[in-house]
Write an enzyme that holds these catalytic residues in place. Structure first.
Site, PDB file in Angstrom:
ATOM      1  N   HIS A  48       0.838  -1.205   0.000  1.00 42.83           N
ATOM      2  CA  HIS A  48       0.000   0.000   0.000  1.00 42.83           C
ATOM      3  C   HIS A  48       0.872   1.254   0.000  1.00 42.83           C
ATOM      4  O   HIS A  48       0.631   2.191  -0.783  1.00 42.83           O
ATOM      5  CB  HIS A  48      -0.906  -0.020   1.235  1.00 42.83           C
ATOM      6  CG  HIS A  48      -1.706   1.226   1.436  1.00 42.83           C
ATOM      7  ND1 HIS A  48      -2.998   1.373   0.965  1.00 42.83           N
ATOM      8  CD2 HIS A  48      -1.399   2.396   2.066  1.00 42.83           C
ATOM      9  CE1 HIS A  48      -3.442   2.571   1.297  1.00 42.83           C
ATOM     10  NE2 HIS A  48      -2.491   3.217   1.964  1.00 42.83           N
ATOM     11  N   GLU A  49       1.885   1.278   0.851  1.00 40.86           N
ATOM     12  CA  GLU A  49       2.749   2.455   0.943  1.00 40.86           C
ATOM     13  C   GLU A  49       3.600   2.640  -0.311  1.00 40.86           C
ATOM     14  O   GLU A  49       3.784   3.759  -0.795  1.00 40.86           O
ATOM     15  CB  GLU A  49       3.642   2.364   2.185  1.00 40.86           C
ATOM     16  CG  GLU A  49       2.900   2.270   3.508  1.00 40.86           C
ATOM     17  CD  GLU A  49       1.906   3.391   3.709  1.00 40.86           C
ATOM     18  OE1 GLU A  49       2.094   4.481   3.136  1.00 40.86           O
ATOM     19  OE2 GLU A  49       0.924   3.179   4.450  1.00 40.86           O
ATOM     20  N   HIS A  89       1.539   4.223  -2.904  1.00 35.27           N
ATOM     21  CA  HIS A  89       1.437   5.678  -2.723  1.00 35.27           C
ATOM     22  C   HIS A  89       2.597   6.375  -3.431  1.00 35.27           C
ATOM     23  O   HIS A  89       2.404   7.382  -4.128  1.00 35.27           O
ATOM     24  CB  HIS A  89       1.481   6.036  -1.232  1.00 35.27           C
ATOM     25  CG  HIS A  89       0.146   6.125  -0.572  1.00 35.27           C
ATOM     26  ND1 HIS A  89      -0.911   6.842  -1.096  1.00 35.27           N
ATOM     27  CD2 HIS A  89      -0.313   5.591   0.597  1.00 35.27           C
ATOM     28  CE1 HIS A  89      -1.948   6.753  -0.288  1.00 35.27           C
ATOM     29  NE2 HIS A  89      -1.623   5.993   0.744  1.00 35.27           N
TER      30      HIS A  89
END
Length: 287
Positions: free
Chosen positions: A139-140, A143
Site C-alpha cells: 500500500h505504501e 502511494h
C-alpha cells in the site's frame, strides 16, 4: 504534464470566477491579479516547502530510524520486501525506517517517486504477520509509485491559494460595505480588517481541508488497488482487516497521516483523510 495543466487551469478558473463576482459586486478588480499572485506564492510556497522537507521532517518528528544495515532477520526481510515491491512498481528503492510506537501504522513520504521514505511502526512490525505487513508495505509503495505526495501537494497548493485569495476578497467586500455606510468612510480599520481576514481564513480553511480529505480518500482506494497488485488481494484485505480489529491509531503529523495505512476516525467522514476500513475492504473484495 496533465497534473500541471490541471493546476494551471484550476488557478485560472479561480481568477476568472473571482473577477466576474467582483465585477458584479462592484469591487475594484485592478488589484485582483496582484492579490492572486500573492496568494499563489504563499499557498504553493508553503505546500512545496513542506513537500521538499517531508523526509527530513518525518525522521525528526516521528523519530524514524533508517535501516542502513539490518540488525536481524526481521529488518532484513522488511528491507528486501520493500526492495522487491519497489522494483515491481518501477520506482527507485525508498529508504526504509522504523519508528517506535505501539500502534499498527505505517506511512510513505518524500518529494518524488525516486526520493522517498517508507516507515513502519514497531508495533506493526512485531505485531502483524508477514503476509499482513506485506500488504501494508505494498500500500505504501503504491502511494509512492502513484505520485500521491506530489498530487496532494498540488491540490493543497490550489486550496491554499483559494483560502488566502478568497478570505481577503471577502474581507475587502465587507470593508467596502462598512465604508459606504460610514459617514467618515473609514471602513473597518486595520485591526478589525485583520480580524475578519483571520476568521475567514479559518472558515475557508475548514472547507479546504474537506476538499483535500476528499482527494486523499480517493488516493487511499487507489493505493489499496496498487497494494493488491504488488502483494495480492488476499494479503491487502488481511492487512486492512487486522488494522480494523486493532485499536484506533494515535496522533501523527498531518502530512504523514495522509499517507499512512490507517487513518484516525472522525465523526464526519468528509473530514477523514482515509475511508473507513470497512469500505476499503469491501472495495477490494468487489474489485
Amino acid at each position: 504534464m496533465k497534473r500541471i495543466f490541471l493546476l494551471i487551469a484550476t488557478n485560472m478558473a479561480i481568477l476568472l470566477v473571482a473577477s466576474i463576482v467582483m465585477s458584479i459586486l462592484g469591487v475594484n478588480t485592478s488589484t485582483m491579479g496582484g492579490l492572486l499572485v500573492f496568494a499563489a506564492i504563499f499557498g504553493f510556497g508553503g505546500a512545496f516547502i513542506s513537500l521538499a522537507i517531508s523526509k527530513w521532517m518525518a525522521k525528526k518528528t516521528m523519530g524514524c530510524e533508517v535501516i542502513t544495515t539490518p540488525r536481524d532477520n526481521t529488518e532484513r526481510w522488511l528491507v528486501e520486501t520493500v526492495a522487491r515491491q519497489a522494483e515491481q512498481a518501477g520506482i527507485k528503492m525508498p529508504e526504509v525506517a522504523i519508528y517506535q510506537s505501539p500502534e499498527l501504522n505505517a506511512f510513505a513520504t518524500g518529494p518524488s517517486k525516486d526520493n522517498s521514505l517508507v516507515a513502519v511502526s514497531s508495533g506493526l512490525l512485531y505485531g502483524m504477520s508477514q503476509d499482513e505487513i506485506e500488504g501494508v508495505l505494498a500500500h505504501e509503495v503504491s502511494h509512492v509509485a502513484n505520485g500521491d505526495m506530489v498530487t496532494l501537494t498540488l491540490i493543497q497548493g490550489v486550496v491554499n491559494t483559494f483560502v488566502i485569495f478568497a478570505a481577503r476578497v471577502v474581507a475587502g467586500i465587507i470593508n467596502n460595505f462598512v465604508s459606504s455606510n460610514d459617514e467618515e468612510g473609514e471602513g473597518l480599520g486595520m485591526f478589525a480588517y485583520m480580524g475578519v481576514v483571520f476568521v475567514l481564513d479559518m472558515l475557508f480553511g475548514i472547507l479546504a481541508s474537506m476538499i483535500v480529505a476528499y482527494f486523499s480518500r480517493i488516493r487511499e482506494f487507489k493505493a489499496d488497488e496498487g497494494g493488491a497488485r504488488l502483494a495480492s488481494k488476499e494479503k491487502m484485505i488481511a492487512a486492512l482487516d487486522r488494522l480494523r480489529q486493532g485499536p484506533e491509531t494515535g496522533a501523527m503529523p498531518a502530512q504523514m497521516a495522509a499517507f499512512g495505512i490507517n487513518g484516525k476516525k472522525s465523526m464526519a467522514e468528509m473530514m477523514m483523510s482515509h475511508p473507513p476500513l470497512e469500505k476499503r475492504i469491501a472495495a477490494l473484495r468487489a474489485s
